[in-house]
Motif scaffolding. Sequence first.
Motif, PDB file in Angstrom:
ATOM      1  N   GLY A 165       0.821  -1.211   0.000  1.00 30.02           N
ATOM      2  CA  GLY A 165       0.000   0.000   0.000  1.00 30.02           C
ATOM      3  C   GLY A 165       0.850   1.254   0.000  1.00 30.02           C
ATOM      4  N   CYS A 166       1.889   1.267   0.826  1.00 32.16           N
ATOM      5  CA  CYS A 166       2.806   2.414   0.865  1.00 32.16           C
ATOM      6  C   CYS A 166       3.414   2.652  -0.509  1.00 32.16           C
ATOM      7  N   SER A 167       3.796   1.582  -1.161  1.00 34.69           N
ATOM      8  CA  SER A 167       4.409   1.692  -2.485  1.00 34.69           C
ATOM      9  C   SER A 167       3.428   2.226  -3.512  1.00 34.69           C
ATOM     10  N   LEU A 168       2.176   1.837  -3.388  1.00 35.39           N
ATOM     11  CA  LEU A 168       1.143   2.342  -4.288  1.00 35.39           C
ATOM     12  C   LEU A 168       1.033   3.859  -4.195  1.00 35.39           C
ATOM     13  N   THR A 169       1.190   4.407  -2.996  1.00 34.36           N
ATOM     14  CA  THR A 169       1.109   5.857  -2.829  1.00 34.36           C
ATOM     15  C   THR A 169       2.151   6.561  -3.681  1.00 34.36           C
ATOM     16  N   GLY A 170       3.376   6.027  -3.711  1.00 38.45           N
ATOM     17  CA  GLY A 170       4.406   6.615  -4.554  1.00 38.45           C
ATOM     18  C   GLY A 170       4.072   6.534  -6.026  1.00 38.45           C
ATOM     19  N   LEU A 171       3.479   5.414  -6.453  1.00 33.89           N
ATOM     20  CA  LEU A 171       3.083   5.284  -7.858  1.00 33.89           C
ATOM     21  C   LEU A 171       1.963   6.255  -8.221  1.00 33.89           C
ATOM     22  N   VAL A 172       1.023   6.449  -7.304  1.00 34.98           N
ATOM     23  CA  VAL A 172      -0.040   7.424  -7.548  1.00 34.98           C
ATOM     24  C   VAL A 172       0.565   8.801  -7.788  1.00 34.98           C
ATOM     25  N   ALA A 173       1.564   9.164  -6.977  1.00 36.01           N
ATOM     26  CA  ALA A 173       2.232  10.454  -7.169  1.00 36.01           C
ATOM     27  C   ALA A 173       2.876  10.530  -8.550  1.00 36.01           C
ATOM     28  N   ALA A 174       3.518   9.440  -8.969  1.00 36.54           N
ATOM     29  CA  ALA A 174       4.169   9.426 -10.281  1.00 36.54           C
ATOM     30  C   ALA A 174       3.145   9.575 -11.409  1.00 36.54           C
TER      31      ALA A 174
END
Length: 262
Positions: free
Chosen positions: A193-202
Amino acid sequence: MDNAGQYLAHMRARAPLVQNITNYVAMNVMANIMLAAGASPAMAHARGEAAEFAGLADALSVNIGTLDPEWVISMEEAAKVMVDAGKPWVLDPVAVGATALRRDAGARLLALKPTIIRGNASEIIALAGAEAAGKGADAANAVADAEDAARALARQTGGVVAVTGEVDFVTDGEAAYRVAGGHALMPRVTVLGCSLTGLVAAFAVGQPALPATVAALAYYGVAGEAAGAEAVGPASFQTAFIDTLHALTPDDVTARARIEAT
């Protein structure tokens, strides 16, 4: 949304530099997931450089998982740079209702009007100021329980709120989408989930926040389904998931995304 894959293609073509002020548990896996997808992650959280680095980055993700008062200041300073520059920043309010420190940090960051908020149902409910049933970073509420809170937060911030779970819910306060996908092993691998947040930003760099968020979640869900089909347990799932994020094409995402306007 009929062409979710176009947002993946745009992100890969740009390879945005995303500053991630995230938790210690997440850093390694998150960086590898973002690299596999096509983004350029940087884990820069020190108070002495967070704001300066934000000036270099295309987007920012903020995660309060392993919180520290000094980090909160770094988060605020970096977010202010993003707001002033008109660049996207994403808030991941991990276990925001659990302690006074987290509640205070959540309120301070919410006041800076994140472009996107991504959390589980219990986190979104707690961030909105209601009573949630979360246990630490785990959700004890269903996604449907958080839909009203998500709409309220989106209207309050003028941004987008994504409630992730078995079927994700994404809204800007008016329009809303549900995104299906993923696999039962995903909650058994920490920091996905934490990693998904970074992808959303990208995905949000240079794109409207609502469809970019929906597309990022759809991409993640398609990758989870594909990885789950070959994994035998959590460890092999993590490896397969990272490989699948790298291998998926924009056409794959468009063809296999399960997105429903609601």
